[in-house]
Design a protein around this motif. Structure first.
Motif, mmCIF file in Angstrom:
data_model
loop_
_atom_site.group_PDB
_atom_site.id
_atom_site.type_symbol
_atom_site.label_atom_id
_atom_site.label_comp_id
_atom_site.label_asym_id
_atom_site.label_seq_id
_atom_site.Cartn_x
_atom_site.Cartn_y
_atom_site.Cartn_z
ATOM 1 N N LEU A 2 -51.920 10.007 -23.454
ATOM 2 C CA LEU A 2 -51.927 9.351 -22.164
ATOM 3 C C LEU A 2 -52.714 10.169 -21.146
ATOM 4 N N GLN A 3 -53.499 9.495 -20.328
ATOM 5 C CA GLN A 3 -54.128 10.112 -19.169
ATOM 6 C C GLN A 3 -53.721 9.309 -17.947
ATOM 7 N N LEU A 4 -53.180 10.008 -16.955
ATOM 8 C CA LEU A 4 -52.615 9.364 -15.780
ATOM 9 C C LEU A 4 -53.409 9.734 -14.532
ATOM 10 N N ILE A 5 -53.693 8.746 -13.705
ATOM 11 C CA ILE A 5 -54.259 9.012 -12.381
ATOM 12 C C ILE A 5 -53.083 9.176 -11.427
ATOM 13 N N VAL A 6 -52.973 10.361 -10.838
ATOM 14 C CA VAL A 6 -51.817 10.713 -10.025
ATOM 15 C C VAL A 6 -52.281 11.236 -8.673
ATOM 16 N N GLU A 7 -51.597 10.841 -7.613
ATOM 17 C CA GLU A 7 -51.896 11.382 -6.293
ATOM 18 C C GLU A 7 -51.688 12.896 -6.316
ATOM 19 N N SER A 46 -46.851 17.676 -9.160
ATOM 20 C CA SER A 46 -45.701 18.470 -9.619
ATOM 21 C C SER A 46 -44.513 17.581 -9.938
ATOM 22 N N GLU A 47 -44.254 16.606 -9.080
ATOM 23 C CA GLU A 47 -43.121 15.707 -9.294
ATOM 24 C C GLU A 47 -43.285 14.907 -10.584
ATOM 25 N N VAL A 48 -44.477 14.340 -10.783
ATOM 26 C CA VAL A 48 -44.728 13.553 -11.985
ATOM 27 C C VAL A 48 -44.671 14.440 -13.227
ATOM 28 N N GLY A 49 -45.266 15.632 -13.140
ATOM 29 C CA GLY A 49 -45.238 16.549 -14.277
ATOM 30 C C GLY A 49 -43.824 16.925 -14.680
ATOM 31 N N GLU A 50 -42.969 17.197 -13.702
ATOM 32 C CA GLU A 50 -41.583 17.556 -14.001
ATOM 33 C C GLU A 50 -40.827 16.389 -14.626
ATOM 34 N N ARG A 51 -41.077 15.188 -14.138
ATOM 35 C CA ARG A 51 -40.390 14.024 -14.699
ATOM 36 C C ARG A 51 -40.854 13.751 -16.117
ATOM 37 N N LEU A 52 -42.126 13.910 -16.377
ATOM 38 C CA LEU A 52 -42.614 13.753 -17.750
ATOM 39 C C LEU A 52 -41.993 14.806 -18.661
ATOM 40 N N ALA A 53 -41.942 16.047 -18.187
ATOM 41 C CA ALA A 53 -41.419 17.142 -19.008
ATOM 42 C C ALA A 53 -39.942 16.965 -19.331
ATOM 43 N N GLY A 90 -40.655 5.814 -31.694
ATOM 44 C CA GLY A 90 -40.281 5.174 -32.946
ATOM 45 C C GLY A 90 -41.004 3.872 -33.205
ATOM 46 N N GLY A 91 -41.884 3.430 -32.291
ATOM 47 C CA GLY A 91 -42.617 2.181 -32.489
ATOM 48 C C GLY A 91 -43.218 1.696 -31.191
ATOM 49 N N THR A 92 -43.912 0.566 -31.263
ATOM 50 C CA THR A 92 -44.626 0.055 -30.096
ATOM 51 C C THR A 92 -43.687 -0.377 -28.975
ATOM 52 N N GLU A 93 -42.543 -0.958 -29.313
ATOM 53 C CA GLU A 93 -41.613 -1.396 -28.281
ATOM 54 C C GLU A 93 -41.081 -0.208 -27.483
ATOM 55 N N GLU A 94 -40.788 0.891 -28.185
ATOM 56 C CA GLU A 94 -40.300 2.086 -27.503
ATOM 57 C C GLU A 94 -41.370 2.669 -26.589
ATOM 58 N N LEU A 95 -42.620 2.666 -27.045
ATOM 59 C CA LEU A 95 -43.726 3.128 -26.202
ATOM 60 C C LEU A 95 -43.888 2.233 -24.984
ATOM 61 N N PHE A 96 -43.792 0.924 -25.185
ATOM 62 C CA PHE A 96 -43.900 -0.017 -24.066
ATOM 63 C C PHE A 96 -42.817 0.258 -23.030
ATOM 64 N N GLY A 143 -43.819 3.728 -15.118
ATOM 65 C CA GLY A 143 -44.015 2.704 -14.102
ATOM 66 C C GLY A 143 -43.186 2.909 -12.853
ATOM 67 N N GLN A 144 -42.114 3.689 -12.966
ATOM 68 C CA GLN A 144 -41.237 3.946 -11.819
ATOM 69 C C GLN A 144 -41.530 5.277 -11.131
ATOM 70 N N MET A 145 -42.549 5.995 -11.586
ATOM 71 C CA MET A 145 -42.862 7.292 -10.994
ATOM 72 C C MET A 145 -43.769 7.126 -9.787
ATOM 73 N N PRO A 146 -43.315 7.522 -8.596
ATOM 74 C CA PRO A 146 -44.164 7.419 -7.410
ATOM 75 C C PRO A 146 -45.429 8.268 -7.568
ATOM 76 N N GLY A 147 -46.553 7.722 -7.149
ATOM 77 C CA GLY A 147 -47.802 8.481 -7.186
ATOM 78 C C GLY A 147 -48.669 8.209 -8.380
ATOM 79 N N VAL A 148 -48.137 7.514 -9.411
ATOM 80 C CA VAL A 148 -48.940 7.175 -10.582
ATOM 81 C C VAL A 148 -49.589 5.816 -10.331
ATOM 82 N N SER A 149 -50.911 5.797 -10.243
ATOM 83 C CA SER A 149 -51.611 4.548 -9.942
ATOM 84 C C SER A 149 -52.213 3.895 -11.179
ATOM 85 N N GLN A 150 -52.411 4.668 -12.242
ATOM 86 C CA GLN A 150 -53.027 4.100 -13.435
ATOM 87 C C GLN A 150 -52.685 4.949 -14.650
ATOM 88 N N VAL A 151 -52.514 4.301 -15.796
ATOM 89 C CA VAL A 151 -52.229 4.991 -17.052
ATOM 90 C C VAL A 151 -53.167 4.456 -18.128
#
Length: 340
Positions: free
Chosen positions: A250-255, A260-267, A291-297, A305-313
């Protein structure tokens, strides 16, 4: 985790997964301590570990930490001629300074991590060798500015519920901890390093035989390299055997103010194996195992999708992992480890 990741037709059971988790917490923990934590005998743990290792399902390996020897960890994304991508990926995987290689997007793109020992080696790869390869159509190289998870930082666990905090602390009780003391690599470290890269659980007697030193000298030098953070440990394993059948890059466009906030939540997410802030146009890179495509979705829509500051994935399914944590892969199994 066991109910979600221990799929049918895998080659491991919950005890194997517990051993895996225990080794991720404390890679060199004695089998007796692992047995005490898991409620089985030392002999059972030793027998299970030997089987898992001999079958290419997991292995403890030593790695060099680039940050501790004055280098920056870099990432690569290459777009290649479709008929050449697999061959280029294999060539990269054979290099000692490449720690991870994967084919993306149906096999026409390659993602890789660079851990060169010297800046000159890194520059030769990025500015000379790859640009001269006719089958490489484009190169995106970026530095990892801050690693939130992976590469010796906040290591990922195969399952967050297999061992509790008390059990993890018991495992960590006898481990060497980083004390901040600076240590430089020496030319005579090479035989010791190569042995540790092959087997992170090598005994001091084995290290002494590899170096020609006394056992006490080998143990002392090993402990210096580990306590200073120059050498760290990872558990390389077969994803499919543990029910993780789908991986994605994944590559994310982040404000910038939210990095730091997004990185910590991902971690903090149990499906994120690696997350780092990067240079370049996106700002954040991550690798995930599901475990599969549904889990990734669900992960992308409900978590990212709920992380503030992420505009694109940008989601790139990993078609094939060629090299993982320094080990070449043969199908879904670990093959000959390659030190770097």
């Amino acid at each position: 985790m066991p109910s979600r990741s221990m799929r049918k037709n895998t080659t491991v059971d919950e005890l194997d997964a517990g051993i895996m988790h225990g080794l991720q917490v404390a890679p060199r923990a004695p089998f007796a301590v692992l047995g005490e934590v898991l409620g089985v005998s030392e002999q059972t743990v030793a027998r299970r570990y030997r089987r898992l290792r001999s079958e290419g399902i997991l292995r403890v390996i030593g790695l060099l930490n680039p940050a501790q020897i004055g280098l920056t960890h870099w990432g690569l994304r290459l777009r290649c001629q479709p008929n050449a991508a697999a061959e280029i990926a294999q060539a990269l995987a054979r290099r000692d300074d490449i720690g991870w290689v994967a084919l993306l997007s149906g096999g026409s793109e390659i993602a890789a991590s660079v851990r060169a020992r010297t800046a000159a080696d890194r520059d030769r790869l990025l500015m000379e060798l790859l640009p001269r390869t006719a089958q490489v159509l484009s190169i995106d190289a970026f530095a990892y500015l801050h690693i939130f998870r992976g590469s010796s930082t906040r290591d990922w666990r195969v399952g967050s519920t297999l061992l509790n905090k008390e059990q993890e602390l018991l495992l960590q009780g006898g481990q060497i901890t980083v004390d901040g003391h600076e240590e430089m690599l020496r030319a005579d470290d090479e035989p010791l390093l190569r042995q540790v890269f092959r087997d992170g659980r090598a005994t001091f007697a084995t290290l002494a035989a590899a170096t020609g030193w006394s056992e006490s000298r080998a143990a002392r030098r090993f402990q210096q390299l580990v306590s200073s953070g120059v050498v760290y440990f990872d558990v390389d394993f077969s994803m499919a055997a543990f029910g993780l059948t789908l991986q994605a890059y994944l590559q994310l466009i982040v404000e910038p103010s939210r990095l730091s906030e997004v990185g910590e939540r991902l971690a903090g997410h149990d499906r994120v194996m690696f997350a780092a802030a990067t240079t370049g146009s996106t700002g954040m890179a991550a690798s995930v195992a599901c475990g599969g495509t549904e889990e990734l979705f669900r992960f992308v829509s409900d978590d990212i999708g709920q992380m503030p500051g992420v505009s694109q994935v940008q989601i790139s399914p990993i078609t094939r992992t060629v090299k993982q944590a320094g080990s070449l892969l043969d199908g879904d199994r670990l093959a000959t480890p390659v030190p770097f």
